[in-house]
Enzyme design. Structure first.
Site, mmCIF file in Angstrom:
data_model
loop_
_atom_site.group_PDB
_atom_site.id
_atom_site.type_symbol
_atom_site.label_atom_id
_atom_site.label_comp_id
_atom_site.label_asym_id
_atom_site.label_seq_id
_atom_site.Cartn_x
_atom_site.Cartn_y
_atom_site.Cartn_z
ATOM 1 N N ASN A 1 -9.885 -0.306 0.705
ATOM 2 C CA ASN A 1 -8.610 -0.121 0.634
ATOM 3 C C ASN A 1 -8.158 -0.562 -0.689
ATOM 4 O OD1 ASN A 1 -5.771 -0.416 0.746
ATOM 5 N ND2 ASN A 1 -5.967 -1.570 2.956
ATOM 6 N N CYS B 1 0.845 -1.135 -0.209
ATOM 7 C CA CYS B 1 -0.032 -0.185 0.147
ATOM 8 C C CYS B 1 0.891 1.383 -0.019
ATOM 9 C CB CYS B 1 -0.757 0.065 1.104
ATOM 10 S SG CYS B 1 -2.100 -1.408 1.144
ATOM 11 N N HIS C 1 -3.155 7.195 2.831
ATOM 12 C CA HIS C 1 -3.596 5.868 2.324
ATOM 13 C C HIS C 1 -4.897 5.675 3.216
ATOM 14 C CE1 HIS C 1 -3.988 1.770 1.080
ATOM 15 N NE2 HIS C 1 -3.460 1.186 2.409
HETATM 16 N N1 ACO Z 1 -17.263 -8.887 10.829
HETATM 17 C C1 ACO Z 1 -17.548 -9.397 12.335
HETATM 18 N N2 ACO Z 1 -16.665 -9.764 13.209
HETATM 19 C C2 ACO Z 1 -15.298 -9.724 12.706
HETATM 20 C C3 ACO Z 1 -14.911 -9.381 11.220
HETATM 21 C C4 ACO Z 1 -16.083 -9.212 10.525
HETATM 22 N N3 ACO Z 1 -15.969 -8.626 9.390
HETATM 23 N N4 ACO Z 1 -13.988 -9.336 11.413
HETATM 24 C C5 ACO Z 1 -13.028 -9.852 12.132
HETATM 25 N N5 ACO Z 1 -14.181 -10.010 13.388
HETATM 26 C C6 ACO Z 1 -14.052 -10.499 14.721
HETATM 27 C C7 ACO Z 1 -12.803 -10.943 15.021
HETATM 28 O O1 ACO Z 1 -12.771 -12.365 14.792
HETATM 29 C C8 ACO Z 1 -12.875 -10.888 16.479
HETATM 30 O O2 ACO Z 1 -13.811 -11.710 17.191
HETATM 31 P P1 ACO Z 1 -13.337 -12.590 18.478
HETATM 32 O O3 ACO Z 1 -13.223 -11.389 19.555
HETATM 33 O O4 ACO Z 1 -14.126 -13.457 18.667
HETATM 34 O O5 ACO Z 1 -11.745 -13.442 18.216
HETATM 35 C C9 ACO Z 1 -13.425 -9.365 16.811
HETATM 36 O O6 ACO Z 1 -14.179 -9.311 15.492
HETATM 37 C C10 ACO Z 1 -12.415 -8.489 17.168
HETATM 38 O O7 ACO Z 1 -11.396 -8.627 16.105
HETATM 39 P P2 ACO Z 1 -10.386 -7.467 16.017
HETATM 40 O O8 ACO Z 1 -9.262 -7.821 15.133
HETATM 41 O O9 ACO Z 1 -9.823 -7.402 17.687
HETATM 42 O O10 ACO Z 1 -11.040 -6.203 15.534
HETATM 43 P P3 ACO Z 1 -10.413 -4.753 15.015
HETATM 44 O O11 ACO Z 1 -11.416 -3.807 16.062
HETATM 45 O O12 ACO Z 1 -9.106 -4.776 15.261
HETATM 46 O O13 ACO Z 1 -10.892 -4.495 13.501
HETATM 47 C C11 ACO Z 1 -9.757 -4.646 11.585
HETATM 48 C C12 ACO Z 1 -10.174 -5.398 12.843
HETATM 49 C C13 ACO Z 1 -10.918 -4.216 10.745
HETATM 50 C C14 ACO Z 1 -9.136 -6.070 10.532
HETATM 51 C C15 ACO Z 1 -8.629 -3.868 12.024
HETATM 52 O O14 ACO Z 1 -7.713 -4.503 12.952
HETATM 53 C C16 ACO Z 1 -7.890 -3.428 11.050
HETATM 54 O O15 ACO Z 1 -8.380 -2.477 10.207
HETATM 55 N N6 ACO Z 1 -6.561 -3.453 10.821
HETATM 56 C C17 ACO Z 1 -5.447 -2.815 9.789
HETATM 57 C C18 ACO Z 1 -5.709 -3.740 8.672
HETATM 58 C C19 ACO Z 1 -5.178 -3.103 7.393
HETATM 59 O O16 ACO Z 1 -5.276 -1.757 7.242
HETATM 60 N N7 ACO Z 1 -4.716 -3.706 6.373
HETATM 61 C C20 ACO Z 1 -4.112 -3.296 5.296
HETATM 62 C C21 ACO Z 1 -2.820 -2.552 5.358
HETATM 63 S S1 ACO Z 1 -2.330 -1.960 3.863
HETATM 64 C C22 ACO Z 1 -1.585 -3.246 2.875
HETATM 65 O O17 ACO Z 1 -0.500 -3.448 2.506
HETATM 66 C C23 ACO Z 1 -2.711 -4.082 2.224
#
Ligand code: ACO
Length: 310
Positions: A270, A115, A240
């Site tokens: 994204n 990214c 980004h």
């Molecule tokens: N719907 C419902 N529940 C979900 C979903 C979903 N789509 N996805 C994950 N959960 C659950 C998890 O399984 C977890 O359940 P558990 O507590 O029973 O284990 C719960 O939600 C909480 O999970 P977290 O990972 O703590 O949730 P968080 O608030 O951190 O949000 C997210 C997750 C959106 C993925 C966040 O961590 C994030 O955006 N991280 C950055 C990701 C990113 O930007 N990646 C791209 C980088 S750029 C590149 O190079 C591609």
């Protein structure tokens, strides 16, 4: 010889027409529109169909950017493509786009920095232009993220969209003068987001989330210090687009009003290397404004840049 500063003279975006709202996932995954929107700020994303490749989307954005810049493919000295979703391992996506850009004879190469790819590519363009080696560079960020995400992994499939953005960078001219670029990499975090040789994307969401905020804040502080300016002197903070909560966390640290932070995450999700040029297209041009752009991604790569509009 007096060298001209590298300047982004035009940017353009292409998004495939198929809109996929959050509700789409409710049918087959344990998720909801409310969860996705609250945790990410995403309402919908665009998905390319089977007939459209990463290079096809890159070509569409490139043609628009060239038209806006008033130059033809023949005028391009170098073609750079930032992508983590190439059409195929070989030849490069840049080579495929060159073959589709009528009359383009420029050397071409891909840049793999996830990214952060657009800002990494911009640093390459700036260096070539300021060395005097090239005058007109076409930089494309294009991604077909749907080809690398697991449709059954609710923690990644909801986050990404397909699309492309392209910029023409020239020696001199009117547009966004590239004042400074900084690049960084935390290689020890390569396990936090990766695509195995055969398989789909794996991500440690929370690790990426925390590191993005930390490196984003540090990158902004570094750029402001290097340019000897205050955050109040920045007119547009171009992030980004990965997660609205990452942006809001950084925004809070610097107390920047939301009007200075354009976003597209709600309708693009994204789009990786395409996200910054997609946003740049949407900001109306006004002279004498300062832009600060920040990106981060798998690697863990990060990058920042300061532009002044002329
Ligand atoms: N719907 C419902 N529940 C979900 C979903 C979903 N789509 N996805 C994950 N959960 C659950 C998890 O399984 C977890 O359940 P558990 O507590 O029973 O284990 C719960 O939600 C909480 O999970 P977290 O990972 O703590 O949730 P968080 O608030 O951190 O949000 C997210 C997750 C959106 C993925 C966040 O961590 C994030 O955006 N991280 C950055 C990701 C990113 O930007 N990646 C791209 C980088 S750029 C590149 O190079 C591609």
């Amino acid at each position: 010889m007096i060298r001209q500063p590298a300047t982004i003279v035009a940017s353009a975006a292409y998004l495939p027409p198929n809109r996929v709202p959050n509700a789409h996932f409710e049918g087959y995954l344990d998720t909801s529109d409310a969860w996705i929107f609250e945790r990410t700020g995403i309402k919908e994303r665009r998905w390319a169909d089977d007939t459209m490749s990463t290079s096809d989307m890159g070509l569409m954005a490139a043609q628009k950017a060239l038209e806006k810049a008033g130059i033809t493919p023949r005028d391009i000295d170098l073609l750079l493509v930032a992508t983590m979703t190439p059409d195929q391992p070989l030849p490069s996506t840049a080579a495929l786009i060159q073959s589709k850009l009528d009359g383009c004879k420029a050397p071409a190469m891909d840049i793999s920095a996830a990214c952060s790819g657009y800002l990494y590519g911009l640093s390459v363009a700036k260096a070539y232009i300021e060395s005097g080696m090239y005058q007109n560079i076409l930089l494309i960020g294009c991604e077909k993220m749907t080809q690398v995400v697991d449709p059954l992994d609710r923690s990644t499939v909801i986050l990404f969209g397909d699309g492309a953005g392209a910029s023409v960078i020239k020696a001199g001219g009117k547009g966004l003068r590239i004042d400074r670029i900084v690049l960084g990499l935390d290689g020890h975090l390569n396990h936090a987001l990766f695509i195995p040789q055969s398989g789909k994307m794996k991500m440690l969401g929370q690790e990426i989330f925390k590191t993005a905020i930390q490196r984003g804040v540090e990158t902004i502080e570094f750029l402001l210090h290097q340019e000897k300016i205050a955050i109040e002197e920045i007119d547009h903070l171009v992030f980004h687009q990965a997660n609205l909560r990452i942006i809001q966390n950084i925004q809070k640290r610097f107390n920047v009003p939301s009007e200075k932070i354009p976003t597209s995450i709600d309708f693009t999700a994204n789009t990786s290397a395409a996200s910054i040029p997609i946003l740049l297209e949407s900001i109306p041009h006004q002279e004498n404004q300062r832009y600060l752009s920040v990106a981060f991604g798998a690697g863990f790569t990060y990058a920042g840049a300061i532009f002044t509009s002329l």
